[in-house]
Design an enzyme around this catalytic site. Structure first.
Site, PDB file in Angstrom:
ATOM      1  N   SER A  89     -35.644  44.224 -22.757  1.00 28.88           N
ATOM      2  CA  SER A  89     -36.668  44.796 -23.610  1.00 28.88           C
ATOM      3  C   SER A  89     -36.154  45.872 -24.553  1.00 28.88           C
ATOM      4  O   SER A  89     -36.882  46.352 -25.417  1.00 28.88           O
ATOM      5  CB  SER A  89     -37.785  45.382 -22.744  1.00 28.88           C
ATOM      6  OG  SER A  89     -37.306  46.424 -21.902  1.00 28.88           O
ATOM      7  N   LYS A 123     -35.829  54.021 -27.642  1.00 28.34           N
ATOM      8  CA  LYS A 123     -36.699  52.886 -27.358  1.00 28.34           C
ATOM      9  C   LYS A 123     -38.166  53.294 -27.469  1.00 28.34           C
ATOM     10  O   LYS A 123     -38.548  54.413 -27.089  1.00 28.34           O
ATOM     11  CB  LYS A 123     -36.374  52.369 -25.952  1.00 28.34           C
ATOM     12  CG  LYS A 123     -37.043  51.077 -25.556  1.00 28.34           C
ATOM     13  CD  LYS A 123     -36.510  50.621 -24.202  1.00 28.34           C
ATOM     14  CE  LYS A 123     -37.125  49.312 -23.740  1.00 28.34           C
ATOM     15  NZ  LYS A 123     -36.542  48.850 -22.459  1.00 28.34           N
ATOM     16  N   SER A 130     -32.626  44.912 -19.135  1.00 25.18           N
ATOM     17  CA  SER A 130     -33.190  45.299 -20.429  1.00 25.18           C
ATOM     18  C   SER A 130     -32.267  46.156 -21.281  1.00 25.18           C
ATOM     19  O   SER A 130     -32.513  46.323 -22.476  1.00 25.18           O
ATOM     20  CB  SER A 130     -34.531  46.022 -20.235  1.00 25.18           C
ATOM     21  OG  SER A 130     -35.513  45.112 -19.809  1.00 25.18           O
TER      22      SER A 130
END
Length: 489
Positions: A161, A86, A185
């Site tokens: 996210s 990420k 997320s």
């Protein structure tokens, strides 16, 4: 049922299978890395998932990995495996922006702790995956890198996210990914993209270097954890990364309890497919119910009425306030003053979401301590619940992946069963495991009539992470496994 390995293209095979191939010499790390790079170069212009690409470094590391194997040197658990991470994790020499333009030139001086452990185990980082600004949305679009789309339906979000992470895995861009979760997320992108994701128990997986600015502080509720195309890969990744960091690592060693049940039919589970406060769309709820029917036929003890002893609206309000408090250090002085004014002396029992958000942002430490005591009461209710049940099965979110939106999350509406609801109501399902610090694994269980993935959230007791993952592994073997999006075979 689980797909046979030889039916999957190399870029869709599990990390576990790919590591076996690397170990046997069936493929080299250089060859595998080039396969993933070619896949990214061909399809990333459509998906926009891998927004920071480190291909030259990956090729160099792949050559070194092959040489180390040839020379018989000690190898790590992920030796030679290409993966992504990420964008919010520090990766030395690359930008860490959290999707915020002011940080576009924020170049990491060092790897984050999770990335360092992955690389020490032999993983090769292909690049970093897209996020929403400040990691605060259920989709992944920002002014720096643009919008990531869902490979199951490019008009819809892959989630957030960790949405770039999920889109990358679902399109065959990497073998594994590591993300973070404070408000679903990891869980919502896994659900939206037909993947496996694990939100660890709070504090289990290191967060050092997953930050912006000079203060490297782990926020309340927030965790880091893996996403994958197999629940077996979740266990592998967690075994590499989990454990104390910093000074605590000099005194403590992690020893997670093993699953108490070996067979599916030995489990005692509670099943929740809907809630009056956070209504679940029928196409999601029906998949949860179908899973319950399957489990009952397999001999699993399934309770459809059991719940922990707390009120749903109380849970949601407490979570929303403590969530906003956990991220309040990112707001400016002006935003803080505006939140104080908007809160207007409100308390936990306000029912307007904007007021609850403002109250959380401007929360005093005195109030936080009182609310934390309320959380501890809810945690005790969960512990009492797990005296009689091994796991809770529930939706990760109220709907399947929603269409791309330019409306801010706090003003966004979501269609559920033909009616509009506040988008933030969905955070109720994030709160189930997030607020009390519990582990939760998401596993794919089916598709909607329009062909969108649906997952189930498997919640366990404190630090029973391996039990959640083991149950997902049993479902992967006996119920449903990862399926590639039809448009990107």
């Amino acid at each position: 049922m689980i797909s046979k390995e030889n039916e999957q293209p190399i870029y869709y095979q599990t990390a576990t299978d790919l590591l076996e191939k690397l170990g046997s010499g069936a493929i080299s790390s250089v060859e595998l890395t080039e396969q993933f790079i070619a896949r990214i170069e061909a399809l990333n212009p459509v998906i926009n998932a891998v927004v920071v690409q480190t291909f030259d470094d990956a090729r160099t590391e792949a050559r070194a990995a092959d040489a180390a194997r040839h020379e018989g040197r000690p190898l790590g658990a992920l030796h030679g495996l290409p993966m992504t991470i990420k964008e919010s994790f520090g990766l030395a020499g690359t930008p860490t922006t959290f999707g915020i333009p002011d940080f576009a030139q924020n170049i990491a001086a060092a790897d984050s702790e999770a990335v360092a452990r992955l690389r020490a185990a032999g993983a090769i980082i292909l690049g970093k995956t897209n996020v929403p600004p400040a990691l605060m949305d259920g989709q992944s679009v920002n002014p720096i890198y643009g919008r990531t789309v869902n490979p199951w339906d490019t008009d819809r979000t892959p989630g957030g996210s960790s949405g770039g992470s999920a889109a990358a895995l679902a399109t065959g861009f990497s073998a594994l990914d590591y993300g973070s979760d404070i408000a679903s997320s990891i869980r919502n992108p896994a659900h939206y993209c037909g993947l496996y994701g694990h939100k660890p128990s709070f504090g289990l997986s290191p967060s050092g270097g997953h930050t912006l600015g000079e203060h490297d502080l782990a926020p309340d509720i927030g965790v880091t954890g893996p996403l994958a195309r197999s629940a077996f890969d979740l266990e592998l990744a967690l075994s590499v990364v989990a454990g104390p960091e910093g000074p605590m690592a000099t005194a403590y060693r992690l020893e997670l309890p093993t699953p108490r049940r070996s067979r599916l039919e030995d489990y005692r589970v509670a099943l929740v497919s809907n809630d009056d406060f956070a209504e679940v769309d029928g196409e999601v709820g029906s998949q949860i119910e179908a899973l319950g029917d399957f489990l009952e036929k397999e001999g699993v003890h399934v309770s459809r009425a059991a719940r922990p002893a707390f009120d749903s609206q109380e849970l949601h309000a407490l979570y929303l306030v403590l969530l906003r408090a956990a991220t309040a250090n990112t707001v400016s002085d002006e935003e803080f003053a505006a939140a104080q004014s908007a809160a207007g002396g409100a308390g936990l029992y306000a029912r307007d979401m904007a007021t609850l958000n403002a109250y959380g942002v401007s929360l005093s430490h005195r109030d936080w301590l009182r609310l934390h005591a309320e959380r501890e009461r809810l945690r005790r209710a969960w512990r009492a619940f797990f005296d009689d049940h091994d796991l809770m099965l529930c939706p990760p979110l109220s709907t399947a992946a929603f269409p791309h939106s330019d409306v801010a999350p706090q003003a966004r509406r979501l269609e559920v069963n033909g009616r509009d609801f506040p988008f933030e109501n969905q955070l109720f399902w994030a709160a189930y495991a997030g607020l009390p610090y519990l582990p939760a694994t998401v596993a794919p269980i089916g598709l909607t009539q329009s062909g969108l993935p649906v997952g189930v959230q498997i919640i366990g007791a404190d630090f029973r992470d391996l039990e959640c993952i083991h149950f997902a592994q049993l479902l992967e073997t006996r119920y449903r496994s990862f399926v590639a999006p039809p448009r990107f075979p």
